[in-house]
Design a protein around this motif. Structure first.
Motif, PDB file in Angstrom:
ATOM      1  N   LEU A   1      -2.085  10.440  -6.186  1.00 14.77           N
ATOM      2  CA  LEU A   1      -1.730   9.941  -5.044  1.00 14.77           C
ATOM      3  C   LEU A   1      -1.993  10.923  -3.820  1.00 14.77           C
TER       4      LEU A   1
ATOM      5  N   GLN B   1      -9.289   7.544  -1.114  1.00 20.13           N
ATOM      6  CA  GLN B   1      -8.385   7.165  -1.144  1.00 20.13           C
ATOM      7  C   GLN B   1      -7.664   6.527  -0.002  1.00 20.13           C
ATOM      8  N   THR B   2      -7.052   5.345  -0.101  1.00 22.77           N
ATOM      9  CA  THR B   2      -6.534   4.518   1.267  1.00 22.77           C
ATOM     10  C   THR B   2      -5.329   5.179   1.739  1.00 22.77           C
ATOM     11  N   PHE B   3      -4.529   5.744   0.995  1.00 24.83           N
ATOM     12  CA  PHE B   3      -3.243   6.434   1.550  1.00 24.83           C
ATOM     13  C   PHE B   3      -3.784   7.869   1.549  1.00 24.83           C
TER      14      PHE B   3
ATOM     15  N   GLY C   1       4.511  -3.184  -3.322  1.00 26.50           N
ATOM     16  CA  GLY C   1       3.813  -3.305  -2.117  1.00 26.50           C
ATOM     17  C   GLY C   1       4.258  -4.533  -1.279  1.00 26.50           C
TER      18      GLY C   1
ATOM     19  N   GLU D   1       1.822   0.033  -0.799  1.00 23.53           N
ATOM     20  CA  GLU D   1       0.851  -0.827  -1.331  1.00 23.53           C
ATOM     21  C   GLU D   1       0.109  -0.089  -2.656  1.00 23.53           C
ATOM     22  N   ALA D   2      -0.108   1.143  -2.474  1.00 21.95           N
ATOM     23  CA  ALA D   2      -0.525   1.898  -3.555  1.00 21.95           C
ATOM     24  C   ALA D   2       0.235   1.871  -4.877  1.00 21.95           C
TER      25      ALA D   2
ATOM     26  N   ARG E   1       0.566   2.068   3.512  1.00 25.25           N
ATOM     27  CA  ARG E   1      -0.482   2.010   2.373  1.00 25.25           C
ATOM     28  C   ARG E   1      -0.030   2.764   1.605  1.00 25.25           C
TER      29      ARG E   1
END
Length: 308
Positions: free
Chosen positions: A268, A68-70, A113, A106-107, A103
């Protein structure tokens, strides 16, 4: 293109425009006129819960989320690194916290976002000011500011080493306020791109996100968990809405409609149940609260809570 498709496209274009002007002083300023860089690298993926009860029982870890990015663990690590001494906030981990919050937003999808774009602009302003201040004799700190900015960690730790490398005028919230006041960069009557004014806009947005996460961590009322869209709208109305025009508030309502359902937030944060989500988010909310309260006090003491 049908009528519905044209309407949907118009809404997207409108939100793209509004997203770039989201925070008060960005969006409201341009709308009214129309009518008339540090990136802290932190690879920690497990953090101890800071509550006394958990310390007594042993450490409880907050896991990273592979792929995951976040990363909620990374957000928490930045937030915990931000407080300095007893009353200050280090700007580098503070801005890194915002990188992770961007982030997070944006998720949540393109509509939510969009809000993050203005926040990225604000963090870039402060980072650029810090770079410009490097080597500037006028941005040197007084001895009292150096003592205020000493980090409240054990000598030899990573945070202490990193902090010692950044002791310029934009080292912390209070040092930035001191430097900008002494250089006459803060205008109490007209809009400028001073670091203090920019920080105030981030500060207001941080309260909105803090309240939203706090509400998202709430346990069910009468067996019912309210939707994230409802909770985010409620948090907005009691925070950022107070600084926005009627038009901006209506645009915000459109953005919140597109917010994902609660199950998305489980993924998330890498949890399975509401109880686990509450535990993780409450740690983050507590850390945000510490940073927010220190920033609030510094701005209030210098009469900066209403900078135009």
């Amino acid at each position: 293109m049908g009528v519905k498709s044209k309407a949907a496209a118009a809404i997207v274009v409108l939100l793209l425009f509004l997203g770039s002007l989201w925070l008060q002083g960005g969006l409201d300023y341009h709308w009214d006129s129309c009518l008339k860089g540090y990136n802290q690298v932190n690879t920690l993926h497990q953090l101890y819960n800071s509550s006394g009860a958990d310390r007594a029982e042993g450490p409880q870890l907050l896991e990273g989320c592979p792929g995951q990015t976040f990363q909620v663990s990374r957000l928490l690590s930045h937030l915990l690194a931000a407080p300095a001494n007893t009353s200050d906030v280090l700007l580098q981990p503070y801005l890194s916290s915002w990188d992770e919050l961007v982030r997070f937003m944006e998720a949540l999808g393109p509509m939510v976002g969009l809000i993050s774009k203005e926040i990225e602009t604000k963090t870039s302003i402060i980072r650029q000011l810090a770079l410009l201040a490097e080597g500037n004799p006028e941005a040197e700190l007084g001895p009292d500011i150096h003592s205020i900015n000493s980090v409240n960690v054990e000598p030899g730790t990573k945070n202490n080493k990193e902090a010692s490398q950044h002791t310029g005028g934009y080292h912390s919230v209070r040092s930035m306020i001191w430097v900008e006041l002494n250089q006459g960069l803060v205008d109490f009557h007209h809009q400028t791109d001073s670091g203090c004014r920019t920080l105030l806009r981030l500060h207001r947005a941080l309260l909105w996100l803090k309240l939203f996460l706090e509400k998202l961590a709430e346990t069910p009322v009468a067996g019912r968990l309210r939707s994230p869209s409802e909770l985010c709208r409620e948090a907005y109305k009691s925070t950022l809405a107070n600084h926005h025009s009627w038009f901006v508030r209506r645009a915000a309502e459109l953005a919140f409609i597109a917010m994902p359902e609660r199950g998305f937030f489980f993924k998330l944060v890498c949890v399975q149940r509401q109880e686990e989500l509450s535990t993780a988010l409450n740690r983050v909310v507590q850390a945000i609260g510490e940073v927010y309260d220190r920033t609030q006090k510094a701005l209030e003491e210098n009469g900066m809570l209403d900078l135009p």
